[in-house]
Write an enzyme that holds these catalytic residues in place. Structure first.
Site, PDB file in Angstrom:
ATOM      1  CG  ASN A  65      -1.864   1.165   1.271  1.00 47.11           C
ATOM      2  OD1 ASN A  65      -1.790   2.075   0.446  1.00 47.11           O
ATOM      3  ND2 ASN A  65      -2.768   1.162   2.235  1.00 47.11           N
TER       4      ASN A  65
ATOM      5  NE  ARG B 186      -6.163   1.725  -0.302  1.00 46.33           N
ATOM      6  CZ  ARG B 186      -6.191   2.891   0.311  1.00 46.33           C
ATOM      7  NH1 ARG B 186      -5.063   3.414   0.773  1.00 46.33           N
ATOM      8  NH2 ARG B 186      -7.321   3.551   0.460  1.00 46.33           N
TER       9      ARG B 186
ATOM     10  CG  HIS C   5     -12.787   3.577   2.813  1.00 51.70           C
ATOM     11  ND1 HIS C   5     -13.503   4.576   3.461  1.00 51.70           N
ATOM     12  CD2 HIS C   5     -11.488   3.915   2.956  1.00 51.70           C
ATOM     13  CE1 HIS C   5     -12.662   5.463   3.967  1.00 51.70           C
ATOM     14  NE2 HIS C   5     -11.434   5.073   3.683  1.00 51.70           N
TER      15      HIS C   5
ATOM     16  NE  ARG D 216     -10.057  12.756   2.911  1.00 53.41           N
ATOM     17  CZ  ARG D 216      -9.814  11.448   2.901  1.00 53.41           C
ATOM     18  NH1 ARG D 216     -10.768  10.595   3.238  1.00 53.41           N
ATOM     19  NH2 ARG D 216      -8.634  10.990   2.543  1.00 53.41           N
TER      20      ARG D 216
ATOM     21  CD  GLU E 115      -9.001  -0.986   3.979  1.00 57.73           C
ATOM     22  OE1 GLU E 115      -9.220  -0.386   2.905  1.00 57.73           O
ATOM     23  OE2 GLU E 115      -8.647  -0.417   5.034  1.00 57.73           O
TER      24      GLU E 115
END
Length: 414
Positions: free
Chosen positions: A22, A107, A196, A257, A400
């Site tokens: 990742n 990823r 996601h 965010r 993940e």
């Protein structure tokens, strides 16, 4: 996707390890897994790449490799970072030159509409990922850098891209389209993609198993609540709606965010405050959300401040929870029938107050939380709703890296 037969793989002596990478803008996370039993052999993080104080933490997870090993000092770029990680793996007898390594899974944040499944990376695939940089300028360039470096280290090995957006490509057009001029939207690839996806795919399947059912037989609302946060409505194993859009900015209140906001706010800030597009981008992505509301983006610290009577922290928490409730209600309407609401990721898995507050008052939707079950801390999937609740409420830890490894190995093994 076909699940690999790991017993057959082992019996045939076929390579069974997958390295998951990742690559972020200034970091590389990695895990090495043995797909015969889904065990983790090692994991690590290289952070602050390009800075004078770069740091690598490597953790052997099996054998007699001991505890975590740490090294500090400048690591100039991703090439150097991956080579440093490879050295640490080699020190544990898990080098990238091992014949047991079957593939490297990457990823990749944005796959657009073309990539709906994990994909073996070719020159053409890499070019398409590069073409998507304008809609993922913060993520895809770093992902590409990691891919190129890994390909240089092991050019003979299958490299597989697993896309965050892929799970959401099943959304119907009426959910994915923004109500703007169609020609303009198509010319600039403006639509809702969602993110996601590997987490939502993994957690929705695990939730079905927790209920004793097959994924195609259940409708679930997944709440992935970390520093980045997103919700999805999953009907029969297929995503039909998700909260993030063209970028990861849309939707829930997050650590830094804003989530949903009137688009005219950006025009207002430009005209009245004289802010540039880049300044507004930084404001909404890095200086908003919980940190913008109260100065903290750590939910544990926010709850501590609330307990001490801090009004700003309390307001930030209330705004966060209010947005969650809105999405639970909206996605209940989208699905029609909901079998479970599932919490996952850092906040979702560990913050009992968030789970309790998000479900409180939704009894008419069939939702309730058992206080004792909710207070239990566990790394296992579990129900936290009372037996009488019409809709299950669950906590399912996400994974993940395992999802990327599963998808990567299924592709190369078959």
């Amino acid at each position: 996707m076909t699940t690999p037969n790991t017993e057959e793989t082992a019996a045939q002596g076929k390579p069974s390890r997958v390295l998951v990478l990742n690559s972020g803008s200034s970091s590389v996370k990695y895990q090495l897994l043995d797909m015969r039993d889904r065990s983790r052999l090692a994991s690590g993080l290289v952070e602050r790449i390009g800075e004078e104080t770069s740091r690598l933490v490597h953790t052997p997870l099996s054998g007699d490799g001991g505890g975590p090993r740490e090294r500090e000092g400048r690591i100039a770029d991703h090439d150097e970072a991956l080579k440093a990680a490879a050295e640490e793996l080699a020190a544990d007898g898990l080098g990238l030159d091992s014949p047991e390594l079957a593939a490297i899974g990457h990823r990749v944040v944005h796959g657009g509409l073309r990539f709906t499944e994990p994909t073996v990376i070719t020159d053409e695939v890499l070019k398409e990922i590069e073409r998507l940089v304008p809609v993922a300028p913060l993520h895809n360039p770093a992902n590409i850098t990691g891919i190129r470096t890994a390909m240089a280290l092991r050019p003979d090995l299958p490299q597989v891209a697993v896309f965050d957006t892929a799970f959401h490509t099943t959304m119907p057009e009426y959910a994915a389209r923004y109500a703007i001029d169609v020609e303009t939207a198509d010319a600039h690839r403006i639509r809702r993609y969602g993110f996601h996806g590997t987490s939502h795919a993994y957690v929705s399947r695990k939730a079905a198993r927790l209920l004793g059912k097959e994924p195609e037989d259940v409708n679930v609302i997944v709440l992935h609540l970390g520093n980045g946060a997103s919700a999805s409505a999953v009907a029969g194993g297929r995503c039909v709606e998700t909260s993030m859009g063209l970028t990861p900015l849309e939707g829930l209140v997050m650590g830094t965010r804003s989530g949903d906001i009137d688009p005219a706010v950006t025009f207002h800030l430009k005209r009245v405050a004289g802010m540039s597009a880049d300044e507004i981008d930084v404001l909404l992505n890095k200086k908003s959300g919980l940190v913008g509301l109260c100065g903290d983006n750590d939910m544990r610290e926010i709850r501590r401040r609330i307990d001490e009577g801090d009004e700003r922290a309390a307001l930030a928490f209330d705004i966060y929870i209010h947005r969650l409730k809105k999405y639970i209600g909206a996605y209940s309407a989208v699905l029609g029938r909901v079998d479970a609401v599932v919490f996952t990721a850092g906040v979702g898995e560990n913050s009992a107050p968030v789970r309790e507050a998000a479900i409180a008052g939704l009894e008419e939707l069939g939702l309730a939380v058992d206080a004792d079950l909710n207070a239990v801390r566990s790394g296992a999937p579990r129900l936290i709703s009372p037996d009488y609740a019409r809709v299950a409420v669950a906590v399912v830890p996400t994974d993940e890296e395992l999802e990327i490894a599963n998808q990567t190995f299924a592709l190369v093994d078959n």
